[in-house]
Design an enzyme around this catalytic site. Structure first.
Site, PDB file in Angstrom:
ATOM      1  N   GLU A   1       0.839  -1.208   0.000  1.00  0.00           N
ATOM      2  CA  GLU A   1       0.000   0.000   0.000  1.00  0.00           C
ATOM      3  C   GLU A   1       0.870   1.252   0.000  1.00  0.00           C
ATOM      4  OE1 GLU A   1      -2.976   0.356   3.174  1.00  0.00           O
ATOM      5  OE2 GLU A   1      -2.843   2.534   2.947  1.00  0.00           O
TER       6      GLU A   1
ATOM      7  N   ASN B   1      -1.801  -5.108   9.186  1.00  0.00           N
ATOM      8  CA  ASN B   1      -2.819  -4.652  10.143  1.00  0.00           C
ATOM      9  C   ASN B   1      -2.942  -5.607  11.314  1.00  0.00           C
ATOM     10  OD1 ASN B   1      -5.620  -6.210   9.870  1.00  0.00           O
ATOM     11  ND2 ASN B   1      -4.615  -6.234   7.886  1.00  0.00           N
TER      12      ASN B   1
HETATM   13  S1  SF4 Z   1      -8.279  -2.042   6.224  1.00  0.00           S
HETATM   14 FE1  SF4 Z   1      -9.732  -2.801   4.715  1.00  0.00          FE
HETATM   15  S2  SF4 Z   1     -11.325  -1.218   4.621  1.00  0.00           S
HETATM   16 FE2  SF4 Z   1      -9.542  -0.314   5.612  1.00  0.00          FE
HETATM   17  S3  SF4 Z   1      -8.407   0.633   3.965  1.00  0.00           S
HETATM   18 FE3  SF4 Z   1      -7.531  -1.382   4.218  1.00  0.00          FE
HETATM   19  S4  SF4 Z   1      -8.653  -2.640   2.775  1.00  0.00           S
HETATM   20 FE4  SF4 Z   1      -9.820  -0.762   3.014  1.00  0.00          FE
END
Ligand code: SF4
Length: 575
Positions: free
Chosen positions: A127, A222
């Site tokens: 990203e 994440n």
């Molecule tokens: S965590 Fe999921 S909803 Fe949030 S920006 Fe990333 S892909 Fe999109």
């Protein structure tokens, strides 16, 4: 052990959309068309293996995407990669998450006015590489406040953004130092709300539990961040991909554990971990896993067979016709055989929704095959004994059940038509209740039975089974969505399916009230309002705390039908 599950655990919207786009592409693939994803679609091995099985490989070199249909994953890509993919003749399917796309737009807008961009994130994350591509070569990546001192102080116009899955607190610390260094700088907190909620919930959970288990890919940014947040709360934290990485002896030191999961962690993995933890006793070791045992019974199609046998008893109680135990046995034999055989024809979805179930079927395959054959033979013999017309009816039902997962038309000329009944949208949702209703009223179709009473009973069984099926489909949505559109919930979404289910429950209640009044049913009909209302309650639980209830919820749905059937037996014995 008490387990508290985070409400926000599991797939985020961006991941769900990316999977949806990829599945659409697979479904509408033209002959000879190659589809690939640019980088892994999500950080989950089972899902990636399933995509590979469907011929969707993960490519990370642009030249290997030449001429293919390329899915751009939720993280997005830099504009130059997009340009190069076009030059290679690739057709792009953009699954870039809308929230990531908004960050692209913000950077692009400011870069056009000469701004420098500082990105709070991991420099090697896909990203962030994508975000950097929009900075017009005036971008820098940091992930600690002290790194700001390494950047030039004479930058006039500076924009501060974050990778969407960054740690909220770290971003706030960096923001404070940033504004001191660049007082005229612009700050855009681009951490996505899904990430913020997830992290906030982990922080909140940490204050009420003794340890945290964070579930998700060991390389998933994440998920790593969630583990970071939990550790920052000074609580023992276990970041695992599957339950096999947890040590029951170590976990037994805690009596209350919290569980959260990253944005690309499927529900079934969370469910397995929760079940594993719940079975641990504080004395170190695992207690009798009663949920596990109930689940194994469900895997063996025990509930399906029992529920259909009892539905046949409900028909008897509703119509007041003289029934027989043989009718129940016939219905049970049919349902058991059809469910067992179709599980082997529908393995993709089983593997994705419930790998434990898939492994169970794999292990017991010969037993399932043998018992299915015996059950089918029993159902046919019993149908024959009730009359030739019923025997033909049973053959038709078996034919329909088998065709569900088998090709209808083999000739290439029919390629454009649905090959299997399961390919017809929502077939899974409606065909099972139709088959159950059919087999339960089958013994009464031929003969001197009042047709309105038979039709009424069939309609009631159809509605009851339809509610049961939609509730189960709501649970299985992730796997079903991944393997193709087959259930109502996959086709129209969760909210609409919930409305639909409420409508079916309402129809069931009205039918149950009207039957005795119209003289087409006995008073037993009124009793069926109770299971209808229990299902309404389950629907409410399922939509708000689906995950929490999942290990048992599945079984409870069947138990409601079983209890209704037992009441029918009691009614039949006393009337
Ligand atoms: S965590 Fe999921 S909803 Fe949030 S920006 Fe990333 S892909 Fe999109």
């Amino acid at each position: 052990m008490k387990v508290v599950i985070a409400r926000t655990a599991g797939f985020c919207k961006g991941v769900r959309d990316a999977i949806e786009i990829t599945m659409e592409a697979i479904q509408h693939r033209e002959k000879g068309e190659d589809i690939c994803t640019f980088g892994p679609l999500i950080h989950n091995r089972q899902v990636l293996a399933m995509l590979e099985k469907k011929g969707v490989v993960d490519e990370n070199r642009i030249e290997r995407c030449a001429g293919k249909k390329v899915v751009i994953r939720a993280h997005g890509i830099p504009p130059y990669s997009r340009q190069k993919l076009h030059e290679q003749g690739a057709t792009l399917l953009d699954a870039t998450c809308k929230r990531v796309a908004r960050v692209h737009a913000a950077i692009k807008r400011n870069a056009r006015h000469g701004y420098h961009t500082i990105i709070v994130g991991d420099a090697d994350h896909a990203e962030v590489i994508g975000l950097l591509g929009y900075t017009e070569n005036r971008g820098a990546v940091i992930n600690r406040p002290e790194q700001l001192s390494e950047l030039p102080s004479d930058w006039e116009n500076v924009l501060l953004v974050a990778q969407t899955t960054q740690n909220e607190e770290v971003f706030r610390e960096i923001e404070e130092v940033f504004l001191k260094k660049y007082p005229k700088g612009i700050v855009k907190n681009t951490i996505c709300d899904s990430t913020q909620e997830r992290q906030a919930e982990v922080r909140q959970l940490c204050s009420g539990v003794q340890a945290m288990v964070i579930v998700g890919g060991l390389h998933s940014g994440n998920t790593l961040r969630l583990a970071e947040v939990a550790r920052a709360c000074r609580i023992p934290t276990f970041h695992v991909e599957t339950e096999s990485e947890l040590d029951a002896g170590v976990m037994a030191h805690y009596s209350c554990v919290g569980v959260s999961a990253g944005a690309s962690t499927p529900n079934w993995i969370i469910r397995d971990i929760v079940e594993f933890l719940e079975a641990i006793t504080p004395e170190a070791g695992t207690k009798f896993r009663w949920k596990h045992t109930l689940e194994r019974l469900s895997y063996g199609n025990f509930y399906v067979a029992l529920a259909t046998a009892l539905l046949a008893q409900i028909v008897e109680a509703l119509t007041d016709f003289a029934g027989s135990a043989a009718f129940s046995l016939m219905a049970a034999g049919y349902a058991f055989a059809m469910h067992s055989l179709n599980i082997y024809l529908d393995q993709d979805s089983t593997e994705l929704n419930d790998p434990g179930r898939a492994a169970f079927y794999h292990k017991w395959r010969p037993v399932f095959m043998f018992s299915s054959a015996v059950s089918l033979a029993t159902a046919l013999v019993l149908a024959y004994r009730t009359g030739f017309a019923n025997f033909i009816g049973m053959i038709l039902l078996i034919f329909m059940g088998l065709l569900y997962g088998v090709k209808l038309f083999m000739h290439a000329r029919w390629e454009k038509f649905p090959f299997k009944l399961k390919d017809i949208p929502t077939s899974k949702t409606f065909l099972v209740p139709m088959a159950w209703a059919g087999v339960c009223i089958l013994p009464y179709i031929a003969g001197t039975y009042a047709p309105w009473r038979v039709a009424y009973a069939g309609w009631v069984i159809f509605l009851l089974s339809l509610v049961r099926t939609t509730l189960r489909d709501l649970l299985a949505i992730q796997g079903d969505r991944l393997v193709g559109k087959e259930t109502l919930v996959v086709l129209v979404g969760e909210k609409r399916t919930e409305f639909f289910t409420v409508g079916v429950i309402l129809a069931l209640v009205i039918t149950a009230l009207c039957g005795p009044v119209a003289g087409v049913s006995t008073g037993f009909s009124f009793f069926l309002i109770v299971p209808a209302l229990i299902y309404l309650f389950f629907l409410k639980i399922g939509s708000t705390r689906k995950l929490r209830e999942a290990p048992l919820y599945d079984v409870l749905i069947e138990i409601v039908l079983i209890v209704a059937g037992l009441s029918a037996i009691a009614w039949n014995l006393t009337h």
